[in-house]
Enzyme design. Structure first.
Site, PDB file in Angstrom:
ATOM      1  N   GLY A  86       4.913   1.018  24.574  1.00  0.00           N
ATOM      2  CA  GLY A  86       3.791   0.372  25.237  1.00  0.00           C
ATOM      3  C   GLY A  86       2.484   1.068  24.901  1.00  0.00           C
ATOM      4  O   GLY A  86       2.342   1.638  23.808  1.00  0.00           O
ATOM      5  N   GLU A  87       1.535   1.004  25.816  1.00  0.00           N
ATOM      6  CA  GLU A  87       0.202   1.646  25.689  1.00  0.00           C
ATOM      7  C   GLU A  87      -0.702   0.946  24.678  1.00  0.00           C
ATOM      8  O   GLU A  87      -1.899   1.221  24.608  1.00  0.00           O
ATOM      9  CB  GLU A  87       0.291   3.119  25.248  1.00  0.00           C
ATOM     10  CG  GLU A  87       1.117   4.026  26.095  1.00  0.00           C
ATOM     11  CD  GLU A  87       1.141   5.467  25.568  1.00  0.00           C
ATOM     12  OE1 GLU A  87       0.567   5.738  24.499  1.00  0.00           O
ATOM     13  OE2 GLU A  87       1.749   6.315  26.239  1.00  0.00           O
TER      14      GLU A  87
END
Lengths: 360, 360
Positions: A327-328
């Site tokens: 993610g991120e």
């Protein structure tokens, strides 16, 4: 603001796409030899309405951060405080997304749309060359969603406010000069909400939509699937009502991401999707405005099974497929140079005529 | 020079790999969440013998250009002059590889190891910001190979001289400061020689190793398979004798690429492989020195079927898989930011302790 944004989203420009297709045939390379990059560059010409489309630079990542009431159901071993702690890490420049952003010259904006615990003061970012410091935008709608197994996660008003925060973020970044938007997300528990959104939008079973997130064990995984199934059974959300769907089982970051995508589509700028939370938001954005899909570029295929189901439904081919599940915005940033390269070809490569190269 | 280079090639450093593995577990991300990037970064630590390994920058592409006697057998509709014309295009900065090199800050060196027709004077390169002008190195061993269906393509002495040109090119680029080597190739007809090398090294049938190159029709494809089959039947090359194998069915660019890979492996620097010609050369390099595989990074999966067979044999997972079949180094350059990103994580990402992030 939402309605005005939706009204601006339209189809790809066929004339610009035809021009890009014709240009590809005159460039010094065998026809079709750039594979999926050719189709991508043609679509981006259609999105921009001009051939060649603008070089998509610089990139701007927005990381929408929020917490999840469903965390109380034990869907992950990570404590909820990690969401706030990782926001601090993003602002200090210490996370993987920061390293990838520095490498690609991307800006990083963290938008707190619903972190439940107090943000710790960020350490002073280490001075790094060639990259602006990450920025925090505080736009907290509420301190995390409600537990979707017990009640709707959000009210319809909360959803609208959060979607509009996402739209506003997109517009601000584009007004500051961004050439492409990159989705990022942080929220302990957010793959549970993403799985529920994807199951609702695609009709697949919760067990097919749900993955192991950060790497949970068998017992936690079984609980997570049961939680997604229970939430969908309780609310029976209508995928044709995106506000109602987000209110029932969404996360605040998913609502904001849907708005962020819609904002990019309204401005006819590409939005590079990261992992499963971005794909869930993309399905919701497509429910708001089917033509928004024309602005979406799938950065990578997350290891989460729901991401693949969602990308298939959207008809998007991921650029990178290396088993990432962080993610991120990390997977999207890895794909960014490929997107930029696809467009750069239309700007810089010589034609057979100009270069004096014989054709077959 | 070849023997001295081979003597320098050794196995990966287990201690550096263990240190990289341990460091990954302490960084602020779920264990394993960067998928194949983690394995790649661990291997590059083993190659460098230190954790973290040096950032692989800048990249240096070497495009080895040569012609093929087997062109006379009608394996491609492109005239042989296109090899020389494309060399001119590379030097003028007008090819796709130039566009991708500018985007990644890579230098481009064109090495003429056997172009058959005169090089046309390159147009003055258009001034482009931030990227040095492409450079030509003339190291022509002969004006193209002989027709491998009638006789050996090269003598053993010609092979050794060309392999050593590749080694020398690698050493010169590394002495000039390159942090990673990127393979490029140009040679009308070179997918025919690549298919023959791959079939010989892997044992697969010529029909499985041979692809459609620039996009040939059915009749040309059938002829191309028959040509590969006839050449292998005539010479019955021994894959354990890499000099003899290259002499029988190789191209001058494949010999040079094999040397280029060996040079990188000897200096313990990664070599990013492009398409089917690079994979053919990589198989030959592995026949010279099995430990050279530790330095190889597969940039992409070419649309040519032989490339996949060769990568499988070498145990390499391609980073990009988007149906490219252009050569020049284009697929490898697209993958370069992923390789750099994998290493950058080990340099820049904060640990849980340092960032004050809780573990599960």
């Amino acid at each position: 603001m939402l309605d005005a944004t939706l009204a601006e989203i339209g189809p790809l420009d066929e004339a610009a796409m035809a021009a890009a297709h014709d240009l590809h045939a005159r460039l010094t390379k065998p026809a079709g030899s750039l594979g999926a990059l050719e189709e991508l560059s043609i679509r981006l010409a259609g999105l921009a309405g001009v051939c060649p489309p603008p070089l998509p630079e610089p990139a701007a990542v927005a990381i929408f951060a929020a917490d999840h009431g469903v965390h109380a159901q034990g869907v992950t071993p990570w404590p909820q405080e990690v969401t706030a702690q990782m926001v601090g890490n993003f602002l200090a420049g210490g996370a993987v997304v920061n390293a990838f952003a520095r490498q690609t010259g991307a800006t990083v904006t963290v938008v707190d749309v619903g972190v439940a615990t107090p943000l710790t003061p960020a350490p002073v970012p280490a001075q790094r060359s060639g990259s602006p410091a990450p920025r925090l935008v505080t736009a907290k709608v509420r301190a995390g969603t409600r537990d979707m197994t017990a009640r709707p996660a959000l009210t319809r008003d909360e959803v609208r406010a959060t979607v509009e925060t996402g739209i506003r973020t997109a517009y601000e970044l584009l007004d500051s000069g961004a050439g492409i938007l990159v989705t990022g997300d942080m929220g302990i528990g957010n793959t549970t909400a993403a799985a529920a959104l994807i199951a609702a939008c695609t009709g697949i079973d919760p067990a097919e939509a749900t993955g192991r997130g950060t790497g949970i064990d068998d017992a936690t995984y079984a609980r997570k699937v049961a939680v997604v199934r229970a939430a969908l059974a309780r609310h029976v959300p209508d995928p044709a009502d995106p506000v109602g769907l987000l209110a029932a089982v969404g996360g605040l970051e998913h609502a904001a991401l849907a708005g962020f995508i819609l904002g990019g589509a309204a401005r006819r700028v590409p939005v590079l999707l990261d992992g499963v939370s971005a794909v869930a938001a993309a399905l919701v954005a497509a429910a708001f405005a089917p033509d928004a899909v024309g602005a979406m570029v799938a950065g990578h295929r997350s290891a989460e099974p729901g991401a693949t189901a969602g990308l298939d439904r959207l008809g998007l081919l991921p650029i990178i497929d290396l088993g990432l599940r962080l993610g991120e915005g990390t997977g999207a940033l890895l794909a960014y140079p490929v997107v930029a390269g696809a467009v750069r070809v239309l700007h810089e490569v010589a034609t057979f005529d100009a270069a004096g190269v014989s054709e077959k």
